[in-house]
Design an enzyme around this catalytic site. Structure first.
Site, PDB file in Angstrom:
ATOM      1  N   ASN A  11     -51.064  37.991  12.778  1.00 18.72           N
ATOM      2  CA  ASN A  11     -51.408  38.621  14.056  1.00 18.72           C
ATOM      3  C   ASN A  11     -51.673  37.506  15.062  1.00 18.72           C
ATOM      4  O   ASN A  11     -52.732  36.898  15.053  1.00 18.72           O
ATOM      5  CB  ASN A  11     -52.649  39.504  13.853  1.00 18.72           C
ATOM      6  CG  ASN A  11     -53.126  40.125  15.152  1.00 18.72           C
ATOM      7  OD1 ASN A  11     -52.456  40.033  16.181  1.00 18.72           O
ATOM      8  ND2 ASN A  11     -54.290  40.759  15.104  1.00 18.72           N
ATOM      9  N   TRP A  12     -50.685  37.259  15.903  1.00 17.67           N
ATOM     10  CA  TRP A  12     -50.783  36.121  16.826  1.00 17.67           C
ATOM     11  C   TRP A  12     -51.718  36.409  17.998  1.00 17.67           C
ATOM     12  O   TRP A  12     -52.044  35.506  18.756  1.00 17.67           O
ATOM     13  CB  TRP A  12     -49.397  35.745  17.359  1.00 17.67           C
ATOM     14  CG  TRP A  12     -48.429  35.265  16.325  1.00 17.67           C
ATOM     15  CD1 TRP A  12     -48.621  35.198  14.971  1.00 17.67           C
ATOM     16  CD2 TRP A  12     -47.104  34.763  16.560  1.00 17.67           C
ATOM     17  NE1 TRP A  12     -47.501  34.699  14.359  1.00 17.67           N
ATOM     18  CE2 TRP A  12     -46.550  34.423  15.308  1.00 17.67           C
ATOM     19  CE3 TRP A  12     -46.325  34.586  17.713  1.00 17.67           C
ATOM     20  CZ2 TRP A  12     -45.261  33.908  15.175  1.00 17.67           C
ATOM     21  CZ3 TRP A  12     -45.037  34.066  17.586  1.00 17.67           C
ATOM     22  CH2 TRP A  12     -44.512  33.729  16.326  1.00 17.67           C
ATOM     23  N   LYS A  13     -52.119  37.683  18.148  1.00 20.61           N
ATOM     24  CA  LYS A  13     -53.001  38.084  19.260  1.00 20.61           C
ATOM     25  C   LYS A  13     -52.437  37.573  20.585  1.00 20.61           C
ATOM     26  O   LYS A  13     -51.223  37.459  20.741  1.00 20.61           O
ATOM     27  CB  LYS A  13     -54.433  37.607  18.991  1.00 20.61           C
ATOM     28  CG  LYS A  13     -54.921  38.017  17.595  1.00 20.61           C
ATOM     29  CD  LYS A  13     -56.384  37.867  17.396  1.00 20.61           C
ATOM     30  CE  LYS A  13     -56.731  38.336  15.982  1.00 20.61           C
ATOM     31  NZ  LYS A  13     -58.141  38.326  15.689  1.00 20.61           N
ATOM     32  N   GLY A 236     -55.162  36.376  11.263  1.00 21.48           N
ATOM     33  CA  GLY A 236     -55.249  36.051  12.682  1.00 21.48           C
ATOM     34  C   GLY A 236     -55.121  34.554  12.885  1.00 21.48           C
ATOM     35  O   GLY A 236     -54.024  33.990  12.893  1.00 21.48           O
ATOM     36  N   GLY A 237     -56.274  33.882  13.029  1.00 20.74           N
ATOM     37  CA  GLY A 237     -56.297  32.450  13.335  1.00 20.74           C
ATOM     38  C   GLY A 237     -55.343  31.609  12.495  1.00 20.74           C
ATOM     39  O   GLY A 237     -54.588  30.781  13.033  1.00 20.74           O
TER      40      GLY A 237
END
Ligand code: PGA
Length: 263
Positions: A11-13, A236-237
Site C-alpha cells: 500500500n503505497w499510500k 505500508g511503509g
C-alpha cells in the site's frame, strides 16, 4: 498459512512521484520470481495506475488502486470510478483502509457500498477492517471487526465475493512500528473467519484470504505468516523499499513451501 494462495499487497499510500513509482514497480516486477506462488499487488496512487499496470504487464505482479468511488460515472468531481480503475489497468482495489475510515471519515456503510461496487465491476477487492487502540483496550476488537465485516459485505451474496480478500489491520499498529503479536493477530483472524462462516458458509470461510497489516517488516513477516489463519500481509511503509517488500513476499513464499513440506 495454509493451502490458500498467499496475498502480499504493497500500500503505497500518498507516496511516490512518477519516476519513483515507476522505479519501485520495476524493482518489484524484476524480482517477482523470488515471490513465486504469492499473489503480489501494488496498490498505487490513482495517477500512477497506467504506468504501474504497463510495467507489470506480463508479470505475476498486479496493480491495484487504494480506493474507488461507490458510484458509476457522473457529475462527481474528483472521484474515480471502478470502470476507470479497470480501464487504467488495475485489477484490485482496497476498500475501507483505516486512513479512509478515520482520517477521511468514511462510514461503515460507505465502505460497504465501495466494496460492492468494486466487486460488481469486476475488480478484486481487499476490504480492510480493524480496531482502534481504545477499542482493543476495551476488549471490543472482535465486535468492531464483526461490525465492519457485516457492513462491508452488506447485500453481497456468496457468488459475488469470490474475488474478495480481507485485511485485518489494527489501527494502533499502522505506521507506528507496533505490530500485533502473531498470537493476537491469529486470534483476530480466526474470529473473522468464523464470522465469514456464520455469514456465508464453510467454503467461503476457508477459501477467503485474510491478510494482516500493521508494521509488517522483513523481521516479523515470517512469524506472522506462520499462523494458520494469516494468509499474507498488507504492507505500508516497508512496501516503498524494493528490498524490504520483496523479502516480505519471500517470507510468504517460504511459509507456503514449509507448509507443503510439513504436510
Ligand atoms: P504500515 O501500513 O505497514 O506502514 O503499518 C500498513 C497499512 O496501512 O496498510
Amino acid at each position: 498459512m495454509t493451502t490458500r494462495k498467499p496475498l502480499v499487497g504493497g500500500n503505497w499510500k500518498m507516496h511516490t512521484l512518477r519516476d519513483e513509482a515507476r522505479a519501485l514497480a520495476e524493482g518489484v516486477v524484476s524480482r517477482a520470481s523470488e515471490m513465486e506462488g504469492v499473489e503480489v499487488v501494488c496498490f498505487v496512487p490513482y495517477v500512477w495506475t497506467c504506468d504501474v499496470a504497463e510495467i507489470a504487464t506480463g508479470s505475476s505482479v498486479a496493480c491495484g488502486v487504494q480506493d474507488v468511488s461507490e458510484r458509476g460515472q457522473g457529475a462527481y468531481t474528483g472521484e474515480v470510478s471502478c470502470d476507470m480503475a479497470l480501464d487504467a489497468g488495475a485489477t484490485w482495489a482496497l476498500a475501507g483502509h483505516s486512513e479512509r475510515r478515520h482520517v477521511i471519515g468514511e462510514s461503515d456503510e460507505l465502505v460497504g457500498a465501495k466494496t460492492a461496487s468494486a466487486l460488481r465491476a469486476g475488480l478484486c477487492c481487499c476490504l480492510c477492517v480493524g480496531e482502534l487502540l481504545e477499542e482493543r483496550e476495551a476488549g471490543t476488537t472482535d465486535e468492531v471487526n464483526r461490525r465492519q465485516l457485516r457492513a462491508g459485505l452488506e447485500g453481497l451474496g456468496r457468488d459475488e465475493i469470490s474475488r474478495l480478500a480481507i485485511a485485518y489491520e489494527p489501527v494502533w499498529a499502522i505506521g507506528t512500528g507496533r505490530t500485533a503479536t502473531p498470537e493476537d493477530a491469529q486470534a483476530a483472524h480466526e474470529a473473522i473467519r468464523a464470522e465469514l462462516r456464520e455469514m456465508y458458509d464453510d467454503a467461503v470461510a476457508s477459501s477467503t484470504r485474510i491478510v494482516y497489516g500493521g508494521s509488517v517488516k522483513p523481521s516479523n513477516a515470517a512469524e506472522l505468516f506462520a499462523m494458520a489463519d494469516i494468509d499474507g500481509g498488507l504492507i505500508g511503509g516497508a512496501s516503498l523499499d524494493v528490498e524490504s517488500f520483496v523479502s516480505i513476499g519471500r517470507a510468504a513464499h517460504e511459509a507456503v513451501a514449509q507448509e507443503s513440506v510439513g504436510g
